[in-house]
Design an enzyme around this catalytic site. Structure first.
Site, short mmCIF file in Angstrom:
data_model
loop_
_atom_site.label_atom_id
_atom_site.label_comp_id
_atom_site.label_asym_id
_atom_site.label_seq_id
_atom_site.Cartn_x
_atom_site.Cartn_y
_atom_site.Cartn_z
CE LYS A 81 -2.29 -13.23 -37.54
NZ LYS A 81 -1.17 -13.66 -36.67
CB SER A 156 1.71 -10.96 -37.62
OG SER A 156 1.23 -12.24 -36.93
CB SER A 180 1.96 -13.24 -34.07
OG SER A 180 3.15 -12.70 -34.59
#
Lengths: 503, 97, 501
Positions: A81, A156, A180
């Protein structure tokens, strides 16, 4: 053959690599080709690190060739990420304000991945600064759900979940602050874990909400997630909030998968209005399944869980309003309006205006408000008290049961654009996941079927006490095995979004 | 109404964000809605309940007073928008500290 | 503008009609090897941005880790100031935007300081004033800015600034006094004496080199006035940029005079931060802070609480050195000197030097004589501080010993001292190299004496007649003949002996 390599689990790839049946270069190339083939549609990646990945793969192959003993993840591709700092690769956090930023240091987790020999194939898309539940808050466009490209992959860590679900990488790293990792995993039909807060390291994780941010693994299977979980875990002296305790035996628990005699509590408050019927029905079936495997099911009440969402949306924005103050155009990142006539404050304000998206601005303003003198006690202070009460709810519950279960998120993947400008509706996606972020205990989402009304994945959430992460994997693996047995194949095999047909 | 447009404008200034009027028009009602919702926490009876600022219960985490290699000036300044005399060049700052 | 256009009430008048209340906020830079929250070294004067890392630069993703030694040093200061040490406390974020603060928040302590509620006894003249200590807490320092383009490098009118973060993250201890009332006309002197005593105490603790000129000791001065007999205190101003002990005193004086004039005119004193100007001894208004800054303090989530175990605090307490006031009292008794003589030593900054010289074997009288005499003169002539002279107490003791042994007289001793200061080596080496020992060879001396008598018959005659005092020129002649390498008293005795026969 390339297609087969991208369909293999990390565990199977690991075995094949160790046995010399395939090289890391081949594995990596196969995944890079897959990315090239589908990512224009999925948009999981903000940056594909083709050259450095192939270089890393070559090194691993060389070391293996020389007989060096390597860990289970050596040579296995992983997507990271874009909130983790990585030297040599950009780190944008999905934001214009950090577009083009190349950090001079690696996050501890980045370092651990490299030390494990994992191949970082790229940085994945995310809601800006980890604020969001759909990846639509990315400044660089949303990622899309491989099950249905018009649907969100969650957020997210949406890019990480989409990458894994689209077979672009067998493993991915995300962060979970309000859900997330678990919510994207659930809506993408894969496995995602929020480890015990402090169970690994936040050093090099660009901070959203410091007391909540937790890095964690995503994979297509429970064992894969466990392998990654173990590789990244452990105390870090560079992170004062990391726990100095042995890593819970998550891999062993995933392999063991025996839930007979375990006491499982269904959280009464995480159900009802706002929950999609198909989510509730699949969840109920999952609970029945666990019972049939020998677990004892009871209903447990956690009365303060209904205040978890408002408490979270006070604590997280407060911490983020402070964490994001450093983005001021002075030392790195975007700088706007410095034409020689403006002073530093003006340049800061213009840069932050241009560099931050709407959700980030909302949360910064909200946090500034909640911390203001005169408001602190009623908002931030009160939220911290609610946090204590939620921790006590968990303590009481875990006094009666070994794990708690609930749906991972109230609905299946919603459409892109559907909630984009409706913050309150968007926040509801975190209803089930937030309590564990506030309490800091461990939680996982594992696929438990497709919602009948739309054929989209549903996730079962399992929650365990602090430092009892292994219990998550035990239960999740048991459910996964039983479901896969029942379905005849992994859930993901039914995803039609990319191929247009079942493989 | 929990928060006015003017208050939102004031908070944006405190947070050094130059919101446009159009943005203010758009964000202020949303923030009002959110603040009304989060104010729910005030319903909770929390007399005598200690606030939790740190969930782990850890204390006394220290490092030894021993030097650790740091960045080179090149590394430190590499991503700076402007550099002069090996320092970060920033627009003029107003006022005394 | 550094000239003040304020009206002032003469100090004497001002303190007659008004009661000053003062307070001091002092920042001490700790002398730890590394910074407060990271392992960057803290050596002063390095190239810009050469002592920085992701943590003290506040790079995204960086995290602070507390330097244990900084906690220990702060507890040492707190114990020496008779404070209560917190059993549990936290760091807090102080949020505000400023380019010299990389994170745009400072990690500090808010409502849970590490040490609270102590006192420091301050000698003022022959009295002791007890100054209450409100709190002692730990925080991190900011980077330093150069302002380019304006007049004299000041921030006003600058075109841009250049920021160096080497000092960002240096551990700072903030010591805040309780308000000090009832000092009247002594307020400026008490303020100065407090900072002086605090400085000496902190230096004795070995936790900082506390040099105001280098910024490792900074003091802000708070002053308020109330009409005599009033039940409430007045509004206070905070004056910054006070860079020397003398400035502390002057700043308090000026504020008293300025505020008295404001109150006399029926106006209100504005509660604000002011800036002290060395060149004019005045203060001017800083950025208008009518509305107090809201720092939105909250507990630092990246750090866990600090709960110093009782055993650790006890260990630190047991290892505290003697307080300077006690050291002074003890030495005064040991050396058997009067208060006036003691004051002279202290005012010259010579206490440690004299003590060191005595410890190296000199008598207190000799030690005092050399440090307060010849060496003070040298320091003054070269514009340096006594402690900065290139001679050690041990070397001074050696010189004194050589004089006592008769190897050197005072004149020769001064030459030896010159040599040491010039870097020529140890006293003994210089005596050897320059051939400075007293001419004590009786034969040579007698010859020189006879020669002097022969050369000065009139003077000799006077001495023979009994006018002993007239021997001066004869002594002088012998001293000249021996290049001043004779012991004057011995020469005089020889002359008298010679001429009395």
């Amino acid at each position: 053959m390339p297609t087969e390599l991208t369909r293999m689990t990390a565990a199977d790839l690991s075995a094949a690599l160790a046995a010399g049946e395939v090289s890391s270069a081949e594995v990596t190339r196969a995944h890079l080709e897959r990315i090239a083939a589908v990512d224009d549609r999925v948009h999981a990646f903000l940056h594909v690190a083709a050259d450095s990945a192939m270089a890393q793969a070559a090194k691993v192959d060389e070391r293996r060739g020389q007989g060096e003993p390597l860990g289970p993840l050596a040579g296995v591709p992983v997507a990271v990420k874009d909130v983790f700092t990585t030297t040599g690769l950009p780190t944008t956090c999905g934001s214009r304000i950090l577009e083009g930023w190349h950090p001079p240091y690696d996050a501890t987790i980045t370092r651990r991945l490299k030390q494990a020999g994992a191949i970082i194939v790229g940085k994945t898309n995310m809601d800006e600064f980890a604020m969001g539940s759909s990846t639509e808050n990315s400044a660089f466009g949303p990622s899309r759900n491989p099950w249905d490209l018009d649907k969100v992959p969650g957020g997210s860590s949406g890019g990480s979940a989409a990458a894994v679900a689209a077979y672009e990488a067998p493993l991915a790293i995300g962060t979970d602050t309000g859900g997330s990792i678990r919510q994207p995993a659930a809506v993408c039909g894969i496995v995602g874990t929020k480890p015990t807060y402090g169970g690994n390291s936040r050093y090099g994780v660009v901070a959203f909400a410091s007391s909540l941010d937790t890095p964690g693994p995503l994979g297509r299977t429970v064992l894969d997630a466990a392998l990654l979980h173990e590789a990244i875990s452990g105390h870090d002296p560079c992170d004062s909030t990391s726990i100095d305790a042995p890593v819970p035996p998550v891999v062993a628990a995933a392999r063991d998968a025996d839930v007979s005699g375990m006491r499982i509590g269904v959280v009464a408050e995480l159900s009802g209005d706002g929950y999609q019927p198909g989510v509730l029905s699949r969840f109920a079936e999952a609970v029945e399944l666990l019972e049939s495997l020998g677990a004892k099911i009871t209903e447990v009440s956690c009365p303060h869980f209904r205040y978890a969402l408002p408490a979270y949306y006070l604590i997280a924005p407060s911490e983020c309003s402070s964490n994001l103050a450093r983005f001021d155009a002075m030392r790195y990142g975007l700088r706007i309006g410095d034409d020689g006539t403006r002073d530093a404050e003006e340049v800061m304000a213009l840069t932050r205006e241009a560099g931050f998206g709407a959700e980030v601005k909302r949360r910064i303003i909200l946090g500034t408000y909640a911390l203001s003198s005169g408001y602190y006690d009623a908002y931030y202070g009160k939220a911290q008290q609610v946090r204590t009460l939620i921790i006590r709810d968990f303590d009481a519950a875990f006094g009666q049961v070994d794990v708690l279960v609930s749906p991972a998120t109230p609905t299946t993947a919603f459409s892109i654009g559907e909630r984009a400008d409706d913050p309150m509706a968007m926040y509801l996606a975190d209803l089930c996941t937030i309590p564990s972020d506030l309490a800091g205990n461990a939680a996982i989402s594992v696929p438990c079927g497709l919602a009948p009304e739309n054929g989209l994945p549903v996730g079962l959430q399992v929650m365990a006490p602090v430092l009892a992460d292994d219990r998550l994997y035990r239960v999740a693996a048991a459910a996964e095995a039983a479901f896969t047995g029942r379905w005849g194949h992994p859930l993901l095999a039914e995803a039609k979004g990319l191929e247009g047909r079942r493989p | 109404m929990s928060i006015t447009r003017d208050e939102v404008a004031h908070l944006a200034r405190l947070a050094r964000i130059a919101l446009s009027d159009a943005e203010l028009d758009h964000l202020a009602p949303q923030l009002d809605q959110i603040i009304t919702a989060v104010a729910q926490v005030q319903e909770v009876a929390a007399e005598g309940i200690p606030p939790t600022s740190h969930a782990t219960g850890l204390a006394n985490v220290f490092r030894d007073d021993v030097p650790v290699p740091c960045l080179t000036p090149e590394q430190a300044l590499d991503q700076a928008p402007a550099v002069e005399q090996q320092r970060f060049k920033v627009p003029r700052i107003l006022g005394e500290d | 503008m550094t000239t003040s256009t304020d009206t002032l009430v003469p100090f004497g008048e001002a303190v007659e009609r008004y009661e000053p209340v003062i307070g001091l906020e002092t920042h001490v830079e700790l002398g730890t090897r590394t910074k407060m929250f990271c392992g960057c070294i803290t050596t002063f004067g390095a190239e810009p941005n050469s002592q920085v890392c992701p943590v003290c630069l506040g790079l995204p993703g960086s995290l602070p880790v507390v330097n244990r030694m900084a906690i220990e040093y702060t507890i040492r200061i707190g114990l020496a100031l008779n404070c209560t040490i917190a059993t549990w406390c936290r760091f807090a974020r102080k949020n505000y935007f400023y380019p010299d603060m990389p994170k745009n928040f400072q990690i500090s302590q808010y409502d849970e300081p590490l040490c609270t509620d102590g006192w420091l006894d301050v000698p003022v003249g022959d009295q002791i004033t007890r100054v209450g200590i409100e709190r002692v807490h730990l925080e991190e320092d900011t980077g330093k800015s150069l302002h380019v383009g304006g007049v004299t490098g000041r921030i006003h009118g600058a075109e841009y600034s250049l920021v160096d973060y080497n000092r960002a993250g240096i551990p700072l201890v903030e010591i805040v006094t309780k308000p000090v009332a009832g000092t009247g006309a002594d307020a400026p002197v008490v303020a100065r004496a407090y900072v002086t005593e605090l400085r000496d105490l902190v230096r004795a603790l070995g936790v900082s080199d506390v040099r105001m000129e280098e910024g490792s000791l900074r003091s802000d001065v708070n002053v308020s006035l109330a009409p005599r007999g009033a039940s409430q205190w007045g509004k206070r101003t905070e004056t910054k940029n006070v860079n020397s002990l003398r400035s502390v005193q002057r700043a308090v004086e000026f504020e008293i005079e300025r505020q008295a004039a404001v109150l006399d005119a029926g106006r209100r004193v504005i509660q604000e931060t002011r800036h002290f100007h060395e060149d004019t001894g005045t203060t001017t208004s800083g950025r208008s802070k009518e509305e107090a800054q809201d720092y939105r303090y909250f507990p630092e989530p990246d750090l866990v609480p600090v709960a110093p175990p009782a055993e650790w605090v006890a260990q630190i307490r047991a290892a505290l050195p003697e307080a300077p006031s006690k050291v002074r009292a003890r030495l005064q008794a040991e050396w058997n000197v009067s208060d006036l003589e003691m004051d002279a030593i202290l005012n010259a900054g010579a206490l440690d030097l004299v003590a060191g010289t005595v410890a190296a074997g000199a008598s207190p009288a000799d030690a005092r004589k050399w440090w307060l005499g010849e060496l003070s003169r040298q320091a003054h002539d070269t514009g340096r501080e006594l402690a900065a002279l290139a001679i050690t107490p041990a070397q001074v003791a050696r010189v004194a010993a050589l004089v006592s042994a008769g190897t050197l007289n005072d004149t020769l001793a001064r030459e030896v001292i010159d040599g040491v200061l010039a870097g020529e080596g140890s006293p003994d080496a210089i005596v050897e190299a320059r051939g400075l020992s007293v001419v004590s060879d009786e034969g040579a001396l007698t010859a020189a004496v006879d020669q002097a008598i022969a050369d000065n018959p009139d003077v000799a005659a006077k001495v023979r007649d009994g006018k002993v005092a007239a021997a001066g020129p004869l002594v002088g002649a012998v001293m000249k003949a021996t290049d001043r390498k004779a012991d004057a008293a011995r020469v005089r005795q020889l002359i008298l002996d010679r001429l009395s026969r």
